[in-house]
Design a protein around this motif. Structure first.
Motif, mmCIF file in Angstrom:
data_model
loop_
_atom_site.group_PDB
_atom_site.id
_atom_site.type_symbol
_atom_site.label_atom_id
_atom_site.label_comp_id
_atom_site.label_asym_id
_atom_site.label_seq_id
_atom_site.Cartn_x
_atom_site.Cartn_y
_atom_site.Cartn_z
ATOM 1 N N ALA A 482 -0.985 5.059 -10.710
ATOM 2 C CA ALA A 482 -1.434 5.569 -9.413
ATOM 3 C C ALA A 482 -0.552 4.996 -8.317
ATOM 4 N N GLY A 483 -0.471 5.714 -7.227
ATOM 5 C CA GLY A 483 0.337 5.242 -6.119
ATOM 6 C C GLY A 483 0.036 6.003 -4.855
ATOM 7 N N VAL A 484 0.637 5.540 -3.759
ATOM 8 C CA VAL A 484 0.438 6.130 -2.442
ATOM 9 C C VAL A 484 1.793 6.437 -1.834
ATOM 10 N N ILE A 485 1.891 7.590 -1.183
ATOM 11 C CA ILE A 485 3.104 7.994 -0.469
ATOM 12 C C ILE A 485 2.740 8.177 1.001
ATOM 13 N N PHE A 486 3.438 7.486 1.868
ATOM 14 C CA PHE A 486 3.278 7.663 3.306
ATOM 15 C C PHE A 486 4.505 8.397 3.836
ATOM 16 N N LEU A 487 4.270 9.357 4.753
ATOM 17 C CA LEU A 487 5.346 10.158 5.325
ATOM 18 C C LEU A 487 5.169 10.254 6.828
ATOM 19 N N ASP A 488 6.267 10.000 7.552
ATOM 20 C CA ASP A 488 6.244 10.075 9.012
ATOM 21 C C ASP A 488 7.360 10.996 9.473
ATOM 22 N N LEU A 489 7.054 11.886 10.410
ATOM 23 C CA LEU A 489 8.064 12.816 10.931
ATOM 24 C C LEU A 489 8.967 12.087 11.911
ATOM 25 N N GLU A 532 1.789 11.186 10.900
ATOM 26 C CA GLU A 532 1.876 10.536 9.593
ATOM 27 C C GLU A 532 0.950 11.223 8.593
ATOM 28 N N PHE A 533 1.431 11.324 7.369
ATOM 29 C CA PHE A 533 0.660 11.901 6.274
ATOM 30 C C PHE A 533 0.629 10.897 5.123
ATOM 31 N N ALA A 534 -0.414 10.991 4.314
ATOM 32 C CA ALA A 534 -0.544 10.130 3.139
ATOM 33 C C ALA A 534 -0.875 10.991 1.928
ATOM 34 N N VAL A 535 -0.246 10.689 0.825
ATOM 35 C CA VAL A 535 -0.501 11.388 -0.434
ATOM 36 C C VAL A 535 -0.988 10.362 -1.441
ATOM 37 N N LEU A 536 -2.135 10.648 -2.050
ATOM 38 C CA LEU A 536 -2.748 9.748 -3.024
ATOM 39 C C LEU A 536 -2.611 10.365 -4.405
ATOM 40 N N MET A 537 -1.780 9.733 -5.257
ATOM 41 C CA MET A 537 -1.593 10.210 -6.622
ATOM 42 C C MET A 537 -2.387 9.320 -7.561
ATOM 43 N N GLY A 576 7.594 6.336 2.577
ATOM 44 C CA GLY A 576 7.384 5.061 1.897
ATOM 45 C C GLY A 576 6.491 5.242 0.690
ATOM 46 N N VAL A 577 6.799 4.516 -0.383
ATOM 47 C CA VAL A 577 6.050 4.621 -1.633
ATOM 48 C C VAL A 577 5.565 3.242 -2.030
ATOM 49 N N ALA A 578 4.311 3.168 -2.457
ATOM 50 C CA ALA A 578 3.759 1.921 -3.005
ATOM 51 C C ALA A 578 2.946 2.273 -4.241
ATOM 52 N N LEU A 579 3.132 1.491 -5.296
ATOM 53 C CA LEU A 579 2.432 1.728 -6.553
ATOM 54 C C LEU A 579 1.226 0.815 -6.657
ATOM 55 N N ALA A 580 0.170 1.319 -7.308
ATOM 56 C CA ALA A 580 -1.011 0.480 -7.558
ATOM 57 C C ALA A 580 -0.605 -0.620 -8.539
ATOM 58 N N ASP A 581 -0.669 -1.869 -8.094
ATOM 59 C CA ASP A 581 -0.166 -2.990 -8.889
ATOM 60 C C ASP A 581 -1.215 -4.059 -9.141
ATOM 61 N N GLY A 582 -2.487 -3.690 -9.023
ATOM 62 C CA GLY A 582 -3.546 -4.676 -9.221
ATOM 63 C C GLY A 582 -4.077 -5.252 -7.939
ATOM 64 N N ALA A 592 2.468 0.861 1.336
ATOM 65 C CA ALA A 592 3.120 2.154 1.542
ATOM 66 C C ALA A 592 3.514 2.348 3.001
ATOM 67 N N ASP A 593 2.665 1.897 3.914
ATOM 68 C CA ASP A 593 2.970 1.983 5.338
ATOM 69 C C ASP A 593 4.181 1.119 5.681
ATOM 70 N N VAL A 594 4.252 -0.065 5.076
ATOM 71 C CA VAL A 594 5.393 -0.951 5.313
ATOM 72 C C VAL A 594 6.682 -0.321 4.804
ATOM 73 N N ALA A 595 6.626 0.278 3.612
ATOM 74 C CA ALA A 595 7.814 0.936 3.069
ATOM 75 C C ALA A 595 8.253 2.089 3.955
ATOM 76 N N MET A 596 7.303 2.825 4.495
ATOM 77 C CA MET A 596 7.643 3.922 5.396
ATOM 78 C C MET A 596 8.322 3.384 6.657
#
Length: 890
Positions: A482-489, A532-537, A576-582, A592-596
């Protein structure tokens, strides 16, 4: 006689302890005791004169008056209670008469019959002898309804009257035989006097004996005798009229037993008397039966009227009302059935379960079962159990439940139902249901819930939904990734500032549709906020799948321009992408916000995967932003100026202002703190400070007769600030600097990408008279043909072109072309980044008018610029790199 006198005193004194009707009643009883006392005195006087043998004498009048007065007193005592009893008095009087007749039969069989049989007197004479007992029995019968209504108040006086009746009955034989009173008659008289005398004091005596809780307590039993009523007032399980009937029936039974026992014992009795008494009792019983029949008819008529009133009310109320058999068959439906598109007659005979949603039928059956109290086997027939019904009713109001019912058009309506048991005399028990349509309220609640967790502009889930969903979706498991994707225009602020928030909303909506179109349906696309948009996989096969989706998202944004307000807007995205890591779900979202943010800091239009050091960088940038804000407020920043010279004459014609910041003892690189200022919005305040200081310095140099122009670099956010042209005009007016002496530099990328958006703002600046320069020309991919359309006075060639002069033929050719086109368009051409003599020589050969760089002069404070202008010469290397003294500053 003493007992009677004591009764007088007890009643009159005790009456003072009470108020109202009770006090008046005891005073009436006191007056009755006075009559009885007078009767005793008269009897003694007549006995002394030898005139006591007459059947009726003056001694009989006073006791009869006392009896009547006592009856009045008892009725006055019960006055308050009688107001609350709305029943008819006639049934009570009939029951009282039956009781009196029964008591007469008992008395006749036990005592009077034998006396009459032995004395052989005429019936008329014997009837005169029975005057007192008969009067007593009549009063007891008449007061029986009063006793059943207010027995707590009148029980003691009533028992006293019974004792008096017993005494008068015993006195019949003594009177006939002219003998003195017997011991039993005297004891009965004393008992009667004592009871009357103690009547006002019963409450006090009960309190002393700790019986006050029994005497004064209002028991709160329900109509069935088992529990408290709704009003908290005691309700006897038997009505007052019913109690009177029971007392009369018990007395008749006792009389019958006495007659039977007397007959078995072959004791003498007068058949005529029994026939008369029994016949009279039968007549009264017949009359009582007729009354009961009449009362039953009245009750039935009232039930019918109530039923008709119920149906009239059902037709006028806003709820639909149904009457059903206990098996659910509808027997009546109110007119509001038309609100569900059903004719009333179409529902008759149908089963309720045919209209209830299958998912709600269990709850409906449970509520009905608990209300009507079905036995276990009947509950099972309805598809439920009493235990389940009890549990269902415990979670809500008993008899109330919500369900969905089918309308005639096939749609399901949400209704709130109330059910109760409906009984009509002579008919089987049924159910009464009230149904209220709450579909609009349910729809409103669902809409509020939807708006709470969805964005009103895009229809996508919002931040609250993602945060709630992430608690479950980002929990670590070994079966999925699982992971999260944050996107900013990128650059979206300019869209809002220059063409309005309405157009910006259209861009957001278009971007949302693009993102939703390429994200798998099982994954969540949300609007996190702003641009900003967020995608939850939740169920990716691998981490690479999440990263590839992030790259596709960036590509779909930048792939084609957005068409808004008849303009084509090219936008890119920082992802920005962040993976669920525990870590906790909130931490993954933050990562994910930090990566973005890192992607945006790196220039945008790229994808960054979160790494541990990024969070430390974010903290560092936040600290830097805080320190920079304080530095701007305290004016702790410094300005340096890099000279711009005329290459042909080496004369200094202007300077470019450069801001510098020393954070403590450490110099912060301009790229570092300017990027922080851009992200935090401090660039607006910083740019305003620089503009005022530069204008003031330029005005000071002009007052010193130095004709120097000043250049200021402007960021896009500063240019888009609401009142930027007004700020420029104010700085010029405050310092007195001529507008033509101020040059505003904008990057080529800003002009090319947002040319249509900022055209109006640049036109306002041109109207002020200031000059506009294209900074870093060649990096924004603007064609030379497009150069004519740009609203600029000066071209500044990017150092990346200058660095290749004399070494790279292509860069040399491009630079020469830019210089030639600029000259043809009447623009000044300034070469930036001159660091080598060969570069200077090539530029002079090309005919480039102006230049700046470390070879010409390094950035310096204002005094250094002034010293350079005064001397007019600095050491400058020749084309071979050796220094030559006395050459004008180039």
């Amino acid at each position: 006689m003493l007992a009677t006198a004591g009764a007088v005193v007890g009643l009159l004194v005790g009456a003072r302890r009470h108020t109202g009707a009770v006090a008046r009643g005891y005073r009436w009883l006191g007056a009755a005791a006075v009559f009885w006392f007078a009767g005793l005195i008269i009897s003694q006087v007549l006995a002394g004169s030898g005139a006591s043998g007459e059947p009726l004498s003056l001694a009989d009048v006073a006791p009869l008056l006392g009896l009547a007065t006592a009856a009045c007193g008892v009725m006055v005592l019960a006055e308050d209670e009688k107001r609350n009893d709305t029943g008819s008095v006639l049934p009570g009087l009939a029951d009282g008469y039956v009781m009196a007749v029964a008591l007469l039969v008992i008395g006749w069989v036990v005592a009077f019959g034998s006396e009459f049989h032995h004395l052989n007197e005429r019936p008329g004479t014997f009837l005169e002898d029975l005057l007192h007992p008969l009067a007593d029995l009549a009063v007891l019968g008449a007061l029986l309804p009063v006793l059943t209504v207010a027995w707590r108040r009148v029980a003691v006086p009533y028992v006293g009257l019974m004792a008096l009746t017993f005494a008068d009955s015993l006195g019949v034989g003594a009177k006939i035989s002219s003998n003195h009173q017997g011991i039993l008659e005297q004891l009965a008289m004393i008992a009667a006097a004592c009871l009357f005398g103690l009547a006002p004091w019963v409450g006090l005596i009960a309190a002393r004996l700790d019986l006050a809780s029994w005497v004064g307590q209002r028991q709160t039993k329900s109509a069935d005798g088992g529990g408290p009523s709704l009003l908290g007032v005691r309700r006897s399980p038997v009505t007052s009229a019913g109690a009177a009937t029971i007392i009369a029936a018990v007395t008749v039974v006792i009389a019958a037993l006495v007659v039977i026992i007397n007959g078995l014992a072959s004791a003498p009795a007068s058949g005529l008397a029994l026939v008369i008494a029994g016949g009279a009792a039968v007549l009264v019983v017949a009359v009582r039966i007729l009354m009961l029949v009449r009362e039953n008819g009245v009750a039935m008529r009232m039930w019918r009227e109530a039923s008709n009133s119920l149906r009239d009310l059902a037709d006028r109320t806003g709820d639909m009302v149904l009457i059903c058999d206990l098996d659910g068959t509808i027997s009546y439906a109110s007119k509001l059935a038309s609100g569900y598109s059903y004719p009333t007659e179409a529902l008759i005979g149908k089963s309720l379960s045919d209209f209830v949603h299958p998912e709600d039928i269990g709850a409906a059956r449970a509520a009905v079962a608990i209300v009507i109290g079905l036995p276990e086997d009947a509950a099972a027939a309805l598809g439920t159990t009493m235990e389940a019904a009890a549990q269902a009713s415990a979670s809500a109001d008993s008899g109330r439940f919500a369900c969905r019912v089918r309308a005639a058009d096939g749609s399901w309506r949400h209704v709130e139902c109330a059910v109760l048991l409906y009984r009509v005399p002579g008919e089987p028990a049924r159910m009464l249901l009230s149904l209220r349509d709450v579909s609009d309220q349910v729809a409103l609640r669902q809409q509020v819930t939807h708006l709470t967790f969805h964005d009103g502009l895009t229809g996508l889930p919002n931040r609250a939904y993602v945060e709630e969903r992430a608690r479950e979706a980002l929990e670590p498991t070994g079966e999925r990734v699982a992971g999260v994707i944050f996107l900013d225009l990128d650059g979206f602020t300019a869209v809002n500032d220059l063409i309005g928030h309405g157009a910006g909303d259209l861009v957001i909506a278009q971007a949302a549709r693009r993102l939703r179109a390429i994200v798998p349906a099982q994954d969540t696309v949300s609007r996190w906020g702003g641009d900003e948009f967020a995608v939850l996989m939740e169920n990716a096969v691998s981490a690479q799948e999440i990263i590839e989706l992030a790259e596709r998202l960036a590509g779909i944004i930048a792939g084609e321009p957005f068409r808004v307000a008849e303009r084509d807007l090219g936008l890119t995205a920082s992802v920005g992408v962040a993976l669920a890591d525990g870590n906790a779900p909130g931490v993954v979202l933050r990562n994910a916000d930090v990566a973005m943010a890192r992607a945006k800091d790196s220039g945008g239009n790229r994808v960054e995967v979160y790494a541990a050091h990024m969070h430390a960088d974010v903290v560092r940038r936040l600290d830097m932003a805080s320190d920079l804000q304080r530095a701007i407020a305290r004016e702790e920043l410094q300005l340096q100026y890099q000279p711009i010279v005329e290459l042909a004459t080496s004369r200094v014609t202007g300077v470019e202002a450069l801001v510098r910041w020393w954070r403590g003892d450490e110099a912060v690189p301009p790229r570092a703190f300017l990027a922080v200022a851009e992200d935090s919005g401090l660039i607006v305040a910083l740019g305003e400070w620089v503009l005022r200081k530069v204008c003031a310095q330029g005005a000071a140099w002009r007052e010193a007769s130095w004709d120097l122009g000043v250049s200021v670099n402007i960021a896009l956010r500063q240019l888009n600030a609401p009142h930027f042209p007004a700020q420029v005009a104010a700085a010029l007016a405050e310092t007195g600097l001529p507008p033509s002496a101020l040059t505003i530099e904008l990057s080529e990328r800003m002009l090319v990408e947002d040319a249509g958006l900022i055209a109006d703002r640049l036109a306002e600046l041109r109207d002020l008279g200031v000059k506009l320069a294209i900074d870093d020309f060649g990096t924004g991919y603007a064609s030379l043909a497009h150069l004519r359309q740009l609203p600029a006075d000066i071209i500044k060639i990017d150092p990346s072109f200058v660095s290749g002069l004399g070494q790279d033929p292509v860069l040399t050719m491009l630079t020469k072309t830019i210089v030639q086109v600029g000259r043809d368009l009447g623009m000044q051409v300034v070469a930036e980044g001159i660091e080598q003599p060969r570069q200077l020589a090539e530029l002079r050969e090309m005919g480039c008018g102006y230049g700046q760089g470390f070879l010409v002069a390094r950035p310096m404070a204002a005094p250094g610029v002034e010293a350079l202008i005064r001397t007019g010469v600095v050491e400058s290397p020749d084309v071979n790199g050796t220094a030559k003294p006395g050459v004008p500053a180039a």
